[in-house]
Design a protein around this motif. Structure first.
Motif, short mmCIF file in Angstrom:
data_model
loop_
_atom_site.label_atom_id
_atom_site.label_comp_id
_atom_site.label_asym_id
_atom_site.label_seq_id
_atom_site.Cartn_x
_atom_site.Cartn_y
_atom_site.Cartn_z
N PHE A 15 26.10 -9.56 -27.58
CA PHE A 15 27.43 -9.78 -28.14
C PHE A 15 27.61 -8.87 -29.35
N HIS A 16 28.75 -8.24 -29.43
CA HIS A 16 29.08 -7.38 -30.56
C HIS A 16 30.17 -8.08 -31.37
N ILE A 17 29.85 -8.41 -32.61
CA ILE A 17 30.73 -9.24 -33.42
C ILE A 17 31.15 -8.50 -34.69
N PRO A 23 38.84 -16.40 -34.05
CA PRO A 23 38.04 -15.61 -33.10
C PRO A 23 38.85 -15.12 -31.90
N LEU A 25 37.82 -13.49 -28.23
CA LEU A 25 36.81 -13.11 -27.25
C LEU A 25 37.38 -12.07 -26.32
N SER A 34 31.01 -3.24 -23.57
CA SER A 34 31.70 -3.65 -24.79
C SER A 34 32.47 -2.53 -25.46
N GLN A 48 38.17 -12.31 -35.97
CA GLN A 48 36.77 -12.11 -35.62
C GLN A 48 36.69 -11.71 -34.16
N ILE A 50 34.73 -10.96 -30.80
CA ILE A 50 33.47 -11.23 -30.10
C ILE A 50 33.55 -10.50 -28.77
N PRO A 52 31.33 -9.36 -25.63
CA PRO A 52 30.07 -9.37 -24.90
C PRO A 52 29.94 -8.17 -23.96
N ILE A 80 29.22 -19.15 -25.99
CA ILE A 80 30.08 -19.03 -27.17
C ILE A 80 29.69 -20.00 -28.29
N LEU A 83 27.08 -19.02 -30.83
CA LEU A 83 27.48 -18.04 -31.83
C LEU A 83 28.27 -18.68 -32.96
N ILE A 85 31.16 -20.19 -32.51
CA ILE A 85 32.56 -19.88 -32.25
C ILE A 85 33.24 -21.09 -31.62
#
Length: 256
Positions: A15-17, A23, A25, A34, A48, A50, A52, A80, A83, A85
């Motif tokens: 996951f790149h956050i 949030p 996704l 990603s 934010q 998120i 993946p 999720i 994380l 979230i």
């Protein structure tokens, strides 16, 4: 941007956050990973993100057996919370929009709304059938590098970014890709769309004429859908019309 590796059932999921706030996704299309949402990173000033890597893409473990869109939505829903979230907006691009739809159908209490970019709830025209058949054939023939470069060329103008995009997409596992294309080709949720009471933003390119009947179908079937046609762009709204799309996303999420 921070990369977080989550392990579940012996599999690794990347996951790149980035950013803080409500949030969002983001679910990418096949054979991209990603990096699909590199031009949405400006949203991280308020939200934010998120992002993946789906199974067999980027740094996520490959799949060893066929899977469905439903199973992908279930897996994301289970991951999720790990994380930290809660109730994200779900953005899906192209086939990623099918996963977003299934997520909203199965977990309406765990999502704030959906953003479907160049999406479809089933494949019901010859053009899209043909695209799936061709892509699946290439994945079976180990044509991932060719697919990766072709998809990068159609989405990105900058030579430097195109090389980064191609390098990330080329990490895709061919078997996992075949499974993903097969799952997307078979997916059908049109008759269930009326069950989605979440707000949904639909975004399509004005020049993406072959997808407009999907846009009309989703607009009619989704109770709380808002359709936006972005002019002077084809299917690749996510990159080729990023400023306009990002502003639409901001307005939609602020209202939601």
């Amino acid at each position: 941007m921070e990369q977080i590796l989550v392990h579940q059932d012996g599999k690794q999921f990347a996951f790149h956050i980035s950013g803080k706030g409500q949030p969002l996704l983001c679910i990418h299309a096949p054979c991209i990973g990603s990096i699909n949402f590199v031009y949405q990173q400006t949203l991280a000033d308020t939200y934010q993100l998120i992002v993946p890597d789906l199974p067999g893409h980027g740094d996520s473990s490959p799949m060893e057996k066929p899977y469905s869109i439903r199973e992908l939505a279930e897996r994301l829903h289970k991951l999720i919370p790990s994380l930290g979230i809660e109730r994200p907006f779900i953005l899906g691009y192209s086939q990623g929009a099918s996963i977003a739809l299934e997520y909203c159908l199965r977990y309406p209490d765990h999502a704030r709304g959906g953003i479907l970019v160049s999406g479809f709830s089933e494949v019901n025209d010859l053009y899209l059938h043909g695209r799936f058949w061709m892509a699946r054939a290439l994945s079976m023939l180990h044509g991932v590098p060719l697919l990766a470069r072709s998809i990068a060329s159609s989405h990105v103008n900058s030579p430097e970014m195109r090389e980064k995009w191609t390098a990330h997409a080329s990490k895709t596992d061919p078997t996992s890709l075949k499974y993903l294309y097969t799952a997307g080709h078979r997916y059908q949720c049109t008759e269930r769309l009326g069950n989605i009471q979440l707000p949904i933003l639909l975004a399509y390119g004005g020049q993406d004429k072959r997808m407009h009947h999907y846009a009309q179908m989703l607009t009619l079937k989704l109770p709380k859908a808002r359709l936006e046609i972005i002019p002077n762009v084809k299917h690749q709204v996510i990159t080729k019309a990023a400023p306009a799309l990002n502003q639409l996303c901001r307005t939609f999420m602020e209202e939601g």
